[in-house]
Design a protein around this motif. Structure first.
Motif, PDB file in Angstrom:
ATOM      1  N   THR A  70       0.858  -1.182   0.000  1.00 45.02           N
ATOM      2  CA  THR A  70       0.000   0.000   0.000  1.00 45.02           C
ATOM      3  C   THR A  70       0.899   1.239   0.000  1.00 45.02           C
ATOM      4  O   THR A  70       2.071   1.144   0.335  1.00 45.02           O
ATOM      5  N   ALA A  71       0.322   2.342  -0.344  1.00 46.21           N
ATOM      6  CA  ALA A  71       1.024   3.614  -0.171  1.00 46.21           C
ATOM      7  C   ALA A  71       0.137   4.491   0.695  1.00 46.21           C
ATOM      8  O   ALA A  71      -1.053   4.604   0.447  1.00 46.21           O
ATOM      9  N   VAL A  72       0.727   5.057   1.739  1.00 48.48           N
ATOM     10  CA  VAL A  72      -0.041   5.887   2.670  1.00 48.48           C
ATOM     11  C   VAL A  72       0.534   7.287   2.668  1.00 48.48           C
ATOM     12  O   VAL A  72       1.757   7.461   2.711  1.00 48.48           O
ATOM     13  N   SER A  73      -0.347   8.273   2.623  1.00 47.68           N
ATOM     14  CA  SER A  73       0.152   9.642   2.701  1.00 47.68           C
ATOM     15  C   SER A  73      -0.276  10.271   4.009  1.00 47.68           C
ATOM     16  O   SER A  73      -1.333   9.939   4.546  1.00 47.68           O
ATOM     17  N   GLY A  74       0.550  11.123   4.538  1.00 47.98           N
ATOM     18  CA  GLY A  74       0.211  11.805   5.782  1.00 47.98           C
ATOM     19  C   GLY A  74       1.253  12.859   6.074  1.00 47.98           C
ATOM     20  O   GLY A  74       2.225  13.010   5.320  1.00 47.98           O
ATOM     21  N   ASP A  75       1.041  13.585   7.177  1.00 43.51           N
ATOM     22  CA  ASP A  75       2.005  14.617   7.557  1.00 43.51           C
ATOM     23  C   ASP A  75       2.862  14.101   8.705  1.00 43.51           C
ATOM     24  O   ASP A  75       2.372  13.436   9.614  1.00 43.51           O
ATOM     25  N   ILE A  76       4.147  14.444   8.664  1.00 42.53           N
ATOM     26  CA  ILE A  76       5.082  13.960   9.676  1.00 42.53           C
ATOM     27  C   ILE A  76       4.807  14.618  11.028  1.00 42.53           C
ATOM     28  O   ILE A  76       4.576  15.822  11.100  1.00 42.53           O
ATOM     29  N   VAL A  77       4.833  13.808  12.082  1.00 47.46           N
ATOM     30  CA  VAL A  77       4.775  14.365  13.430  1.00 47.46           C
ATOM     31  C   VAL A  77       6.229  14.585  13.851  1.00 47.46           C
ATOM     32  O   VAL A  77       6.969  13.627  14.071  1.00 47.46           O
ATOM     33  N   GLY A  78       6.629  15.842  13.906  1.00 50.43           N
ATOM     34  CA  GLY A  78       8.043  16.175  14.058  1.00 50.43           C
ATOM     35  C   GLY A  78       8.703  15.543  15.275  1.00 50.43           C
ATOM     36  O   GLY A  78       9.823  15.036  15.195  1.00 50.43           O
ATOM     37  N   ALA A  79       7.973  15.517  16.415  1.00 51.62           N
ATOM     38  CA  ALA A  79       8.580  15.047  17.653  1.00 51.62           C
ATOM     39  C   ALA A  79       8.819  13.541  17.640  1.00 51.62           C
ATOM     40  O   ALA A  79       9.539  13.016  18.486  1.00 51.62           O
ATOM     41  N   SER A  80       8.234  12.849  16.678  1.00 55.26           N
ATOM     42  CA  SER A  80       8.313  11.387  16.711  1.00 55.26           C
ATOM     43  C   SER A  80       9.474  10.825  15.888  1.00 55.26           C
ATOM     44  O   SER A  80       9.663   9.620  15.834  1.00 55.26           O
ATOM     45  N   VAL A  81      10.246  11.690  15.221  1.00 56.60           N
ATOM     46  CA  VAL A  81      11.274  11.186  14.313  1.00 56.60           C
ATOM     47  C   VAL A  81      12.451  10.593  15.100  1.00 56.60           C
ATOM     48  O   VAL A  81      13.044  11.253  15.951  1.00 56.60           O
ATOM     49  N   ARG A  82      12.763   9.335  14.855  1.00 59.21           N
ATOM     50  CA  ARG A  82      13.925   8.675  15.470  1.00 59.21           C
ATOM     51  C   ARG A  82      14.768   8.080  14.344  1.00 59.21           C
ATOM     52  O   ARG A  82      14.242   7.468  13.428  1.00 59.21           O
ATOM     53  N   TRP A  83      16.082   8.228  14.478  1.00 61.19           N
ATOM     54  CA  TRP A  83      16.960   7.701  13.415  1.00 61.19           C
ATOM     55  C   TRP A  83      18.165   7.089  14.076  1.00 61.19           C
ATOM     56  O   TRP A  83      18.859   7.742  14.856  1.00 61.19           O
ATOM     57  N   ASP A  84      18.366   5.824  13.819  1.00 55.67           N
ATOM     58  CA  ASP A  84      19.527   5.131  14.382  1.00 55.67           C
ATOM     59  C   ASP A  84      20.482   4.815  13.242  1.00 55.67           C
ATOM     60  O   ASP A  84      20.231   3.912  12.448  1.00 55.67           O
ATOM     61  N   PRO A  85      21.585   5.593  13.159  1.00 60.18           N
ATOM     62  CA  PRO A  85      22.475   5.401  12.017  1.00 60.18           C
ATOM     63  C   PRO A  85      23.113   4.011  12.000  1.00 60.18           C
ATOM     64  O   PRO A  85      23.440   3.491  10.955  1.00 60.18           O
ATOM     65  N   LYS A  86      23.277   3.398  13.168  1.00 58.89           N
ATOM     66  CA  LYS A  86      23.960   2.115  13.233  1.00 58.89           C
ATOM     67  C   LYS A  86      23.172   1.051  12.485  1.00 58.89           C
ATOM     68  O   LYS A  86      23.714   0.320  11.648  1.00 58.89           O
ATOM     69  N   THR A  87      21.895   0.964  12.789  1.00 57.55           N
ATOM     70  CA  THR A  87      21.067  -0.028  12.093  1.00 57.55           C
ATOM     71  C   THR A  87      20.421   0.591  10.867  1.00 57.55           C
ATOM     72  O   THR A  87      19.765  -0.084  10.100  1.00 57.55           O
ATOM     73  N   ARG A  88      20.637   1.887  10.692  1.00 59.03           N
ATOM     74  CA  ARG A  88      20.021   2.667   9.628  1.00 59.03           C
ATOM     75  C   ARG A  88      18.506   2.486   9.626  1.00 59.03           C
ATOM     76  O   ARG A  88      17.874   2.285   8.605  1.00 59.03           O
ATOM     77  N   LEU A  89      17.943   2.541  10.836  1.00 60.32           N
ATOM     78  CA  LEU A  89      16.505   2.393  10.976  1.00 60.32           C
ATOM     79  C   LEU A  89      15.900   3.757  11.320  1.00 60.32           C
ATOM     80  O   LEU A  89      16.335   4.423  12.255  1.00 60.32           O
ATOM     81  N   LEU A  90      14.922   4.119  10.533  1.00 61.25           N
ATOM     82  CA  LEU A  90      14.264   5.404  10.739  1.00 61.25           C
ATOM     83  C   LEU A  90      12.825   5.120  11.152  1.00 61.25           C
ATOM     84  O   LEU A  90      12.172   4.257  10.568  1.00 61.25           O
ATOM     85  N   SER A  91      12.350   5.795  12.181  1.00 64.11           N
ATOM     86  CA  SER A  91      10.927   5.629  12.490  1.00 64.11           C
ATOM     87  C   SER A  91      10.307   6.990  12.781  1.00 64.11           C
ATOM     88  O   SER A  91      10.975   7.883  13.319  1.00 64.11           O
ATOM     89  N   PHE A  92       9.093   7.153  12.373  1.00 63.86           N
ATOM     90  CA  PHE A  92       8.357   8.397  12.642  1.00 63.86           C
ATOM     91  C   PHE A  92       6.867   8.134  12.495  1.00 63.86           C
ATOM     92  O   PHE A  92       6.461   7.134  11.896  1.00 63.86           O
ATOM     93  N   SER A  93       6.081   9.043  13.051  1.00 65.71           N
ATOM     94  CA  SER A  93       4.625   8.893  12.905  1.00 65.71           C
ATOM     95  C   SER A  93       4.113   9.865  11.862  1.00 65.71           C
ATOM     96  O   SER A  93       4.680  10.940  11.674  1.00 65.71           O
ATOM     97  N   ILE A  94       3.060   9.447  11.194  1.00 63.88           N
ATOM     98  CA  ILE A  94       2.385  10.382  10.301  1.00 63.88           C
ATOM     99  C   ILE A  94       0.926  10.483  10.697  1.00 63.88           C
ATOM    100  O   ILE A  94       0.376   9.563  11.295  1.00 63.88           O
TER     101      ILE A  94
END
Lengths: 158, 735
Positions: A70-94
């Protein structure tokens, strides 16, 4: 024999008279080219188009919305952005602008430069049974107040 | 404060002047008086003066960072260099619309003072059409988004996004705007020609330079934008097919089509209607582009309802479309062709094919861009397409266009044969195929990729390069034979005597060079993402070896920059140190990455630091892009070629070129025929056949000219006799 040669030559002469005009030949040629282009567009669009839904629409599909692309569109919730360069895993809420529901997106790949609050994004991937969206591709608009230069970039999971 | 009030007053004055101008232009059209026409000219100057005043006021406010005005607060920030404060003039929405007015009125004021065939009859109409376009933008800045909106109290300055604090910001949008706005002039001329029922190609000759200049600006804008995004955005590419990029590409594609088909009308009197349609389409697409960027309709359907500006643009777009379509339909009979295409194998039909391919590509881009809107309206689902779609359609079309770009110039006008075309094309094509495969093998060895489309693209591009060189070589040789000049002298004179043709060939060469860069970097690039710590073995990519030696931190003003040191080796030699970095901003804006580039003509090493792990190690995105520099070199060559083509020809040649007499046209076709024959594009029987036909046409044209001349003479005689009679009757006092 002579008669036969005469017959053939007159036939050829007739054929020459019957040759289609330059205009008709051109029209046929152009129609062929145009239809080739048309077929090219048609195949490419059926192969490469995706349709996207909002967070609210995804949730209202319930279990039917899980485990398929599926493709989902939404707006980023700024405070929820997490990025772990080691595992290169990005998570955020929309979230949607029509409902207050949010969706957690997890993405393994490059972190786009421009994950700012309220910025629109389209995530391509699957909703897992944990209610998280496993994205394989993100489409993010670049932040720019210069309306003349809004860019969007694609980030693909590697 | 007074400056803001003055600016606001200036845009009000502009509106008033525009309204008065419309009345004056209409009077000039109806009254046919030289005085009113002069007034109509000065009205255009007055519009420009008002727009100029408003623009100066806005620039003043921006430069002095007057935070009483919302536009200034939104687009400037503390310590922003002055050049970016000025750039904020065209950066934001309201300001860019004022900039639009400024350029449009400038173009209008220049165009009304030109003199050409029938200019007295045409210019009031041209001025009227341009003023109507200006009226729209003036209404928008007066009543919708004024750049001079004053706030109740001063607000803190917002600051400018660091990604945009780049010299590109001062060059790229200006060029795109100059290009976009410039297409209004040929459009206005085309409509004027239709309204006045003129059958000749005056408008094409007059607007050729306007079209070419606008096209040049737009091309520079597009290439520069691609370069900017390559160096600044750090994703390793230069073109992403996003709607905004497409918005600038669409009018470029139709304008390129128009530039080519205009040649057919000038030389042969064919495709008249087609040219009007193309120039109208180009103008409408500049509006579509502006609409797409301003309304936000493409990203989210909801934004449409939020932005009234989008609705206004849509209304204006619809009005422009309906009016121009109605005029074209109403006057369709005026635009019947003078002749017809003589043969399927001829330069004329090659031009037709070029048009179809370009328009096909433009249609695909437009369709892909508006696909979300269309699918939402038709199926209720929001569908979208991205790069795979555009590439799948446009890359094969581009290869065909480039091949045709090599074949077209080798074909003769009127009537050629497959045999002579094959003869001309065969050797360069074989040579290009051999060379192209060689290049592909070298790229395969270096990058371990194969790509059919990429290889075909390189072959097609090399084919164009070879044919352009052949064309130059043969022309110089022929000229040396005919004139006994030295080869160098012949070369210089050849270009200066026929700037359009040979400038055009240089543009073709430039496009081939760009195409080679796109094909090689698109199909053969390699990239790797890796987390590195000091002491790790070097990363090998292409023939580069990268060793990470550690991180560092430095202060840049109030911001912090974190950088990585990477030593680059190739074949045992140390090439140097690359420093990809990330900047963290004091004001809390999200951090940005700075690309580290090692650029060489044949390949770029492109390193981005994606993030750091524990302060010691970092994650890198490393690309090697072959031949990407060719795109930028090609861009410079493109400018040179277009400028040669634009450079005014000597007075003697111009006089010949501007006359649109049927006899002249046949004579010009004759000289083309002789050229084609000397260049070996036609064999003896084809040449003789074409010559016989032209001789007959010449005789017919001459007899028509003679009879027209005789009739005019007769009319003048009887008129003089008549007026003599009247003046005798009135006692001669009217003299």
């Amino acid at each position: 024999m002579i008669f036969r040669i005469f017959l053939w030559s007159s036939l050829i002469r007739e054929m020459n008279n019957l040759t289609i005009s330059t205009r008709a030949k051109l029209v046929v040629a152009l129609i062929i080219v145009v239809s080739i282009i048309g077929v090219l567009i048609e195949t490419a669009i059926t192969k490469a188009s995706t349709y996207y839904i909002t967070v609210h629409e995804l949730y209202s599909e319930g279990a039917a919305g899980m485990h398929h692309d599926t493709a989902v569109s939404g707006d980023i919730v700024g405070a929820s952005v997490r990025w772990d360069p080691k595992t290169r895993l990005l998570s955020f809420s929309i979230k949607d602008d029509t409902s207050s529901q949010t969706l957690l997106v997890r993405f393994r790949g490059d972190k786009p430069d421009s994950l700012t609050n309220n910025w629109p994004v389209i995530a391509f991937g699957q909703l897992n049974s944990g209610g998280q969206f496993e994205a394989t591709k993100l489409l993010v608009k670049c932040p720019s107040k210069y309306s003349a230069k809004d860019e969007q970039r694609t980030y693909t999971a590697k | 404060m007074i400056v803001g009030t003055l600016g606001q007053a200036a845009i009000r004055i502009l509106l008033v002047v525009v309204c008065i101008s419309i009345a004056v232009h209409v009077a000039a059209i109806r009254r046919k008086s030289a005085t009113v026409r002069q007034w109509s000219r000065w009205c255009m100057v007055a519009q420009f003066a008002a727009a100029c005043l408003a623009s100066l006021c806005l620039i003043w406010l921006l430069v002095t960072e007057n935070n009483w005005f919302s536009y200034v607060a939104e687009y400037t920030g503390q310590g922003l260099p002055i050049i970016y404060r000025i750039a904020a003039f065209w950066g934001g929405n309201a300001g860019s619309l004022l900039f639009w007015c400024l350029i449009l009125t400038l173009y209008g004021a220049v165009v009304v003072f030109t003199r050409h065939d029938d200019s007295e009859r045409m210019l009031p109409w041209v001025a009227l059409i341009l003023t109507c376009i200006t009226l729209f933008y003036t209404l928008v800045i007066n009543f919708l988004t004024s750049p001079f909106q004053k706030l109740a109290s001063p607000v803190p300055l917002n600051g400018l996004n660091p990604l945009l604090q780049n010299p590109g910001m001062t060059v790229h949008p200006v060029n795109v705007y100059l290009g976009f706005i410039g297409f209004s002039v040929p459009f206005a001329y085309a409509l004027t020609t239709l309204i006045l029922g003129k059958q000749d190609a005056t408008w094409l000759v007059v607007t050729r330079r306007w079209t070419l200049v606008s096209w040049l600006f737009l091309s520079i804008g597009i290439v520069y934008g691609a370069h900017w995004s390559y160096e600044e955005l750090g994703w390793g590419g230069y073109w992403a097919w996003d709607p905004i990029e497409n918005a600038s590409l669409l009018p470029w594609l139709t304008a390129t089509t128009f530039l080519h088909s205009a040649i057919v009308q000038e030389k042969k009197g064919l495709l008249k209607m087609w040219n009007v349609v193309l120039v109208t389409l180009t103008f409408l697409l500049t509006l579509v582009g502006t609409f797409l960027t301003r309304s936000g309709v493409l990203w989210s359907i909801h934004a449409f309802a939020n932005g009234p500006l989008g609705t206004y643009f849509l209304v204006f777009l619809s009005v422009a479309f309906v009016v121009s379509a109605a005029i074209i339909v109403w006057r369709r009979r005026v635009l019947r062709s003078d002749a017809r295409i003589d043969s399927v194998v001829s330069k004329e039909s090659a031009f037709l094919l070029n048009n179809v391919l370009f328009l096909g590509s433009a249609f695909a881009v437009l369709w892909g861009t508006v696909f979300p809107i269309v699918s939402q309206a038709v199926t209720g689902h929001k569908m979208m397409v991205d790069s795979p779609f555009y590439n799948a359609v446009n890359l094969p079309l581009a290869v065909c266009i480039i091949l045709l770009m090599g074949i077209g110039p080798l074909m003769a006008w009127r009537r050629s044969s497959l045999r002579s075309v094959m003869q001309a094309v065969l050797y360069p094509l074989i040579a290009a195929a051999v060379l192209g495969c060689g290049v592909a093998v070298v790229l395969y060895v270096g990058f371990h990729h194969t790509s059919l489309l990429g290889t075909l693209g390189i072959i097609a591009a090399l084919f164009v390069v070879l044919t352009v060189f052949m064309e130059y070589w043969q022309s110089v040789n022929t000229r040396v034979l005919l004139t006994k000049e030295s080869a160098w002298m012949s070369f210089v004179k050849l270009i200066s005597r026929n700037r359009r043709r040979y400038g055009g060939y240089i543009v073709h060469l430039a496009v081939a060079v760009i195409a080679m860069g796109i094909a090689a970097s698109g199909a053969f690039h390699v990239d790797v993402q890796k987390q590195l710590s000091p002491g790790d073995p070097p990363v090998k990519l292409g023939d580069f070896e990268l060793t990470f030696t550690g991180m560092g931190v430095e202060k840049v003003g109030t911001d912090t920059r974190m950088y990585a040191n990477i030593v680059v080796h190739r074949g045992g030699n140390t090439l140097g140190l690359l420093r990809p970095s990330a900047t963290f901003y004091q004001d809390g804006q999200s951090p940005s990455t700075d690309v580290a580039l090692y650029s060489r003509p044949l390949q770029d090493l492109y390193v981005v630091m994606l993030g750091t792990v524990g302060g010691k190690s970092a994650v890198f995105d490393i690309h090697v892009n072959p031949l990407v520099e060719f795109i930028w070199f090609g861009g410079y060559l493109f400018v040179v070629g277009t400028l040669i083509s634009l450079w005014p020809e000597s007075r003697k040649h111009r006089a010949l070129g501007s006359a649109y007499h049927p006899v002249d046209r046949v004579l010009r076709q004759w000289s083309e025929l002789e050229y084609d024959y000397h260049m070996g594009k036609l064999d003896q029987p084809e040449y003789e056949r074409n010559r016989a036909e032209l001789a007959a046409e010449l005789e017919a044209a001459q007899s028509v000219a003679a009879s027209v001349h005789a009739r005019v003479q007769q009319d003048v005689q009887s008129y003089i006799a008549g007026s003599l009679d009247t003046s005798l009757q009135t006692g001669g006092d009217s003299r």
